[in-house]
Design a protein around this motif. Structure first.
Motif, PDB file in Angstrom:
ATOM      1  N   VAL A 152      43.775 -31.971 123.073  1.00  0.00           N
ATOM      2  CA  VAL A 152      43.381 -33.243 122.467  1.00  0.00           C
ATOM      3  C   VAL A 152      42.076 -33.729 123.088  1.00  0.00           C
ATOM      4  O   VAL A 152      41.163 -34.205 122.387  1.00  0.00           O
ATOM      5  N   GLY A 153      41.972 -33.609 124.418  1.00  0.00           N
ATOM      6  CA  GLY A 153      40.732 -33.999 125.084  1.00  0.00           C
ATOM      7  C   GLY A 153      39.542 -33.189 124.608  1.00  0.00           C
ATOM      8  O   GLY A 153      38.446 -33.732 124.382  1.00  0.00           O
ATOM      9  N   MET A 154      39.746 -31.891 124.423  1.00  0.00           N
ATOM     10  CA  MET A 154      38.676 -31.034 123.916  1.00  0.00           C
ATOM     11  C   MET A 154      38.260 -31.458 122.509  1.00  0.00           C
ATOM     12  O   MET A 154      37.066 -31.473 122.176  1.00  0.00           O
ATOM     13  N   SER A 155      39.231 -31.806 121.685  1.00  0.00           N
ATOM     14  CA  SER A 155      38.938 -32.222 120.315  1.00  0.00           C
ATOM     15  C   SER A 155      38.138 -33.512 120.289  1.00  0.00           C
ATOM     16  O   SER A 155      37.203 -33.669 119.483  1.00  0.00           O
ATOM     17  N   ILE A 156      38.494 -34.452 121.168  1.00  0.00           N
ATOM     18  CA  ILE A 156      37.764 -35.720 121.228  1.00  0.00           C
ATOM     19  C   ILE A 156      36.317 -35.489 121.649  1.00  0.00           C
ATOM     20  O   ILE A 156      35.383 -36.048 121.062  1.00  0.00           O
ATOM     21  N   VAL A 157      36.130 -34.650 122.669  1.00  0.00           N
ATOM     22  CA  VAL A 157      34.761 -34.332 123.113  1.00  0.00           C
ATOM     23  C   VAL A 157      33.973 -33.685 121.978  1.00  0.00           C
ATOM     24  O   VAL A 157      32.788 -33.991 121.769  1.00  0.00           O
TER      25      VAL A 157
END
Length: 209
Positions: free
Chosen positions: A124-129
């Motif tokens: 999820v963090g990767m997607s937000i970035v």
């Protein structure tokens, strides 16, 4: 008598003239060949103007269906990740976070030991970035529609290496080539771990012994 006349007529008759024919030479030359595979027509990526694309290596002609800039963006990101992963797979064999209970020198086992909720948070963090860095434009249809974005350029250059245009072009080519090598290298490392069932250097020792 008849046979003599016939023989005389046949002897005096002019021989039939057979027009000489010569087979035409079939040209196999390609008007716009690929630099990498000369017997194939050059793919669209060869004339894209991107660094390294002039080699024209696209035997599947993916650049006819995919935006070349979008593909280069993905290639650079995966290359950067794999360059870090090639270093990390060595480091994690000997170093761990202090007190981390799931440490394993085997990278595949270490990944499997991570809690699924923790992995979900990472993705999820990767997607937000990804969404924030591209201002919500992540598909091949809209990422480069304004014409101002350069593939792989996020404005991160704290040491100002890119101020000199000639130096920047040289570094971009080095990054591209090292990224491609890292993608192949990391794939080979993971396959070695899967086959031997041991950490990278430990498995390499068994292979070479």
């Amino acid at each position: 008598m008849l046979s003599l006349v016939s023989a005389s007529f046949a002897f005096n008759a002019a021989p039939a003239v057979v027009p000489a024919t010569r087979a035409g030479v079939v040209s196999m030359a390609i008007s716009n060949p690929s630099n990498a595979v000369p017997f194939l027509t050059a793919p669209p990526s060869q004339s894209s103007g991107l660094p390294g694309a002039e080699t024209g290596f696209d035997p599947l002609y993916l650049s006819e269906y995919i935006d070349v800039k979008w593909a280069r963006e993905a290639e650079l990101k995966h290359g950067r990740i794999c360059m870090l992963a090639c270093l990390g797979i060595f480091v994690q064999e000997f170093i761990s976070l202090p007190g981390y209970p799931g440490y394993d020198a085997n990278p595949v086992a270490a990944f499997s030991s991570v809690d699924p909720q923790a992995l979900a948070q990472i993705f999820v963090g990767m997607s937000i970035v990804e969404l924030v860095s591209n201002k919500g434009k992540y598909s091949s249809m809209d990422m480069f529609e304004d014409g101002t974005k350069t593939p792989g350029d996020f404005g991160f250059d704290p040491l100002n290496y890119g101020k000199d245009p000639s130096k920047r072009a040289e570094l971009e080519m080095k990054e591209l080539k090292n990224g491609r090598l890292a993608m192949l290298g990391f794939s080979g490392m993971i396959h070695q771990v899967l086959i031997t069932g041991k950490p990278l250097l430990a498995g390499l020792g068994d292979i070479l012994s």
